[in-house]
Design an enzyme around this catalytic site. Sequence first.
Site, mmCIF file in Angstrom:
data_model
loop_
_atom_site.group_PDB
_atom_site.id
_atom_site.type_symbol
_atom_site.label_atom_id
_atom_site.label_comp_id
_atom_site.label_asym_id
_atom_site.label_seq_id
_atom_site.Cartn_x
_atom_site.Cartn_y
_atom_site.Cartn_z
ATOM 1 N N GLU A 294 60.206 -24.822 9.661
ATOM 2 C CA GLU A 294 60.437 -25.102 11.074
ATOM 3 C C GLU A 294 61.742 -24.431 11.487
ATOM 4 O O GLU A 294 62.738 -24.533 10.776
ATOM 5 C CB GLU A 294 60.549 -26.618 11.282
ATOM 6 C CG GLU A 294 60.882 -27.023 12.714
ATOM 7 C CD GLU A 294 60.969 -28.542 12.891
ATOM 8 O OE1 GLU A 294 59.995 -29.127 13.376
ATOM 9 O OE2 GLU A 294 61.997 -29.131 12.530
ATOM 10 N N GLU B 189 59.732 -37.069 6.185
ATOM 11 C CA GLU B 189 59.885 -35.646 5.889
ATOM 12 C C GLU B 189 60.987 -35.427 4.860
ATOM 13 O O GLU B 189 61.971 -36.156 4.855
ATOM 14 C CB GLU B 189 60.274 -34.887 7.168
ATOM 15 C CG GLU B 189 59.381 -35.180 8.349
ATOM 16 C CD GLU B 189 59.841 -34.543 9.660
ATOM 17 O OE1 GLU B 189 60.771 -33.714 9.644
ATOM 18 O OE2 GLU B 189 59.264 -34.886 10.701
#
Length: 420
Positions: free
Chosen positions: A327, A216
Amino acid sequence: MEKRNEKLLLFVMVVALMSTGIDGKVTSHHKKHLKVHRMLKMLNKPSVISIKSEDGDTINCVDIYKQPAFDHPALKNHTIQMTPSYNPTTVELMTKGNESAMTVISQTWHKNGSCPIGTVPIRHIRKRDLLRAASLKSYVRKDPYIPYAKAHITADVNEFPQANRSMAYLITQGYSYLGARGDINVWNPYVEAKDEYSSAQIWLRNGPPDKYESVESGWMVNFKVYGDTRTRLFAYWTADSSTNTGCFDLTCSGFVQTNNQIALGAAIEPVSQQYRTQYQISIYVYMEPKTGNWWLQYGNKINIGYWPGHLFKSLSHNALYVMWGGEVYSSNIRTVYPISKHSHTQTHMGSGEYAGHHFGSACFIKNVRIMDYSLSLKFPEWIYSTTDEQFCYHSQIYREGYLTEPEFYFGGPGLSFLCP
Ligand SMILES: *[C@@H]1O[C@H](CO)[C@@H](O)[C@H](O)[C@H]1NC(C)=O
Ligand SMILES: *[C@@H]1O[C@H](CO)[C@@H](O)[C@H](O)[C@H]1NC(C)=O
Ligand SMILES: *[C@@H]1O[C@H](CO)[C@@H](O)[C@H](O)[C@H]1NC(C)=O
Ligand SMILES: *[C@@H]1O[C@H](CO)[C@@H](O)[C@H](O)[C@H]1NC(C)=O
């Protein structure tokens, strides 16, 4: 006589209790101190020079062969690959008239020096950074995926709600992916509590939801990790849904850095403001099929370094899905039962505005691309956007006319009358 014996016994017991009590405390305190000391030594490798940045960071320029990656048992004999064996093909990227954003490459510490060739810039970790975390393990890593949420997994395995995490994202799956890129709009969202974070990022994953492997990268506001509320460039990996492996940036052995200009975890400046100049970062993660190494490219041509294929099992072959989006981490969200009685967190996702506000106000990810075995970059064939909490954070695929390509918008303010 008996009484005296009893008294003596009592006295002995009290002394014994007191001494073990005190000893126990001293040893555990001492142990924690030793652990912190050892970890700081592991994280902060001896530097050739140190650069003090005006944002409070210290950047250590560390000999490239002495970086944390080489502490990993699987990397003992690893030969650093200085450049990828091929240049991933790029395609003409679309920008739309006045809706284009400036790509940020510079980092705040650049004003105060640069790292010589043969070294890599690594953010210095202070003792207070480690002491802030609940445990040393939780300092470097996101919370693990908690299996009880499994009961709430819907038919599609990739739409798995995770405890304490709320996501709004664009997803593509159905093929094998060897890379993905995107231009991510940079903001500095409000984050309510010190143990919460907010990110905008790309995920490349493989494996089942309770044991996924993931690489990520993107930007993040995370007080627990960085000690302030600035927007920072981050990289993250795990090989077991964050249970025992992986970490942010270079806070464990894993990522091999090759570049001497870009520090992972460093602050990104400038950030966008409502209806002013918009800023973006370009993130491109791509694999070299021969080695299984996942390279991280920044700003369209800077290869920061790579995650060696050895770190992974299935992800060393390909990713099975790619996600782009935001997120929010907080214990006050509503994705997994039992739901907290506390009101919803006010932590913002993206810019803090809903996706429908579009360019200049909502956070975007543009020029979304994937790479497959043809090793060329393509717009993904099949995309789908979703959000874990539809009344709190929005996601939207937006297309202005048929001639332009779809763009992804996401975000929201969290707490509101619709998201109590
Ligand atoms: C590294 O190389 C040494 C000597 O060639 C060998 O004994 C050792 O097993 C290797 N370690 C790894 C992790 O490959
Ligand atoms: C872009 O231009 C259009 C038409 O001139 C205008 O309506 C719009 O507000 C502009 N957008 C931005 C972000 O400046
Ligand atoms: C960093 O550079 C800036 C701009 O040149 C300067 O104003 C500042 O004093 C420097 N900070 C440090 C800690 O050297
Ligand atoms: C959620 O966050 C709270 C507060 O930090 C923590 O106590 C709890 O263990 C977390 N839950 C899970 C499942 O990680």
